[in-house]
Design an enzyme around this catalytic site. Structure first.
Site, short mmCIF file in Angstrom:
data_model
loop_
_atom_site.label_atom_id
_atom_site.label_comp_id
_atom_site.label_asym_id
_atom_site.label_seq_id
_atom_site.Cartn_x
_atom_site.Cartn_y
_atom_site.Cartn_z
N ASP A 42 16.29 29.85 54.14
CA ASP A 42 15.15 29.82 54.95
C ASP A 42 13.80 29.62 54.22
O ASP A 42 13.91 28.96 53.07
CB ASP A 42 14.92 31.45 55.25
CG ASP A 42 14.69 32.57 54.04
OD1 ASP A 42 14.59 31.98 52.94
OD2 ASP A 42 14.52 33.53 54.39
N ASP A 75 21.52 34.99 62.00
CA ASP A 75 21.68 35.87 60.70
C ASP A 75 20.87 37.15 60.96
O ASP A 75 19.79 37.11 61.74
CB ASP A 75 21.08 34.93 59.62
CG ASP A 75 19.39 34.91 59.53
OD1 ASP A 75 18.95 35.79 58.80
OD2 ASP A 75 18.99 34.17 60.17
N CYS A 95 39.32 46.53 66.52
CA CYS A 95 39.12 45.62 65.29
C CYS A 95 40.19 45.36 64.42
O CYS A 95 40.87 46.49 64.18
CB CYS A 95 37.79 46.06 64.65
SG CYS A 95 37.15 45.25 63.14
N CYS A 115 39.91 44.25 61.07
CA CYS A 115 39.43 44.18 59.92
C CYS A 115 40.09 45.00 58.92
O CYS A 115 40.69 46.00 59.47
CB CYS A 115 37.93 44.31 59.81
SG CYS A 115 37.45 46.00 59.60
N CYS A 133 39.24 48.72 59.35
CA CYS A 133 39.81 49.65 60.73
C CYS A 133 41.20 49.48 60.45
O CYS A 133 41.99 50.45 61.02
CB CYS A 133 39.70 48.81 61.82
SG CYS A 133 37.73 48.75 62.27
N HIS A 189 33.03 45.84 57.45
CA HIS A 189 33.38 46.02 58.85
C HIS A 189 32.33 45.46 59.76
O HIS A 189 32.56 44.70 60.83
CB HIS A 189 33.34 47.35 58.93
CG HIS A 189 33.44 47.82 60.66
ND1 HIS A 189 34.73 47.50 61.42
CD2 HIS A 189 32.58 48.18 61.56
CE1 HIS A 189 34.39 47.70 62.80
NE2 HIS A 189 33.18 48.08 62.79
#
Length: 384
Positions: A90, A279, A317, A319, A322, A348
């Site tokens: 940025d 973002d 989910c 991931c 999870c 997560h």
């Protein structure tokens, strides 16, 4: 190298493939924030595992520590942090604005036509950012995508001040582009990858200023366009209106990046309004409050009702959190302030947003984004 092609559009929602020197980015995309050359509590291997295409580093923080010239000596931030996918930086203004407590007529920062004087939040040392200097800092960092230097006026600015800040942003954008072009020529001569510059649209919540800014940045013809000055205190309704104003004003043939916005609800609505890249630091911060993103809404994992729960955070989910940990165990980690709890919840939340954007991309490619958006909101009628 920065090339991009529009693969499909569905209404205002779009799916792009962007190619950089460090790999491809498929949009819509959520970019984890690696403020100080690290995503908090998350390793490079974690980022690869969760499917991140790109991360964001912060110009202001890396300028202060370790110093951008230190990073240059490591041959750029990709080598410095051992992350070899695309990186975006940025402009640094938001940190000057927020850490300096800048307000109209009452500021710890001093803005001049040439640049901005400020004191570092770390040690009080004095510094001066100009558009040219910020381009040089980002060149030293070696990011793939960089931002023009801008002035992000506070969300409650008067229209007079908002116009002054917008017009200064435009003048700084011209200077940023000129320095970026010089730096890219030098980078090419030295056998280094070139960088893609995004101009930034400002104008606070004033529709006519936003249109004027979009026209100016569009005609400046940078490789991509950022939308700044949102998520600085305005209401969701104002944000929706601003994006609705801009969706027809911005060029259709360039990627669009909306800065600092990143809840699941935000992503769904901004993609609907033609935004491609996002973002936000939220995914790696809300663990402090025991907050996890979920298919049916946010989950307050510290609540007593989860103490004995053997359920995963989110049954939809995939991931590793999870798949391997229960709500009861995660609640225990967070109530005991264990570092593992912070890391797992951050993992997560990042995985959730990254894959939400990937699911949205599939919906765009299959011309079903409207129904995908409707299904998303229908599931959120159930509160956890």
């Amino acid at each position: 190298m920065f090339q991009f092609s529009l693969e499909k559009s569905d209404g205002y929602a779009r799916a792009w493939e962007i190619e950089t020197s460090h790999g491809k980015i498929q949009t819509p995309v959520f970019m984890p924030v690696g403020t100080k050359a690290t995503v908090k509590g998350i390793t490079r291997e974690d980022l690869d595992e969760m499917g991140a295409d790109i991360i964001l580093n912060n110009t202001y923080h890396l300028f202060l520590r370790p110093w951008d010239e230190v990073i240059r000596d490591f041959w750029g931030t990709h080598e410095f942090q051992n992350y070899h996918k695309p990186i975006l930086t940025d402009s640094g203004w938001f940190q000057v604005f927020s850490l300096g407590n800048m307000r109209e007529g009452n500021s710890l920062v001093k803005i001049t036509e040439d640049g901005v004087h400020f004191r570092a939040h770390t040690d009080g040392s004095k510094h001066y950012f100009t558009p040219e200097w910020v381009m040089d800092i980002q060149s030293n960092i070696w990011a793939d995508i960089i931002m023009a230097f801008d002035e992000c006026a506070p969300g409650d600015s008067t229209k007079e001040y908002a116009r002054q800040a917008m017009e200064r942003t435009h003048r700084w954008a011209v200077r940023s582009k000129e320095q970026w072009e010089k730096n890219n020529l030098e980078r090419e001569k030295n056998g280094q990858h070139t960088q893609a510059l995004f101009g930034i649209v400002q104008g606070v919540m004033y529709d006519d200023l936003r249109r004027e800014s979009a026209k100016f940045i569009r005609e400046l013809d940078t490789p991509g366009i950022s939308i700044g000055g949102l998520s600085v205190g305005e209401s969701k309704e104002d944000m929706y209106r601003t994006l609705d104003v801009l969706k027809d004003e911005l060029p259709q043939d360039k990627p669009r990046y909306l800065m600092w916005v990143g809840t699941p609800e935000d992503l769904i609505e901004w993609i609907y309004r033609g935004v491609d890249m996002f973002d936000c630091v939220l995914p790696t911060r809300v663990w402090r409050h025991g907050l996890a993103f979920g298919t049916e809404g946010s989950i307050k994992i510290k609540n007593e009702k989860h103490k004995l729960s053997k359920l995963p955070l989110d049954s939809e989910c995939q991931c590793k959190v999870c798949r391997n940990y229960t709500r009861g165990y995660l609640r225990h980690l967070l109530t005991e302030n264990e570092m593992l709890g912070m890391s797992l919840l951050s993992y997560h939340n990042l995985h959730f947003l990254i894959h939400l954007a990937k699911d949205a991309r599939r919906a765009v490619l299959e011309w079903r984004y409207d129904s995908y958006r409707s299904e998303f909101w229908e599931k959120r009628r159930v509160k956890i």
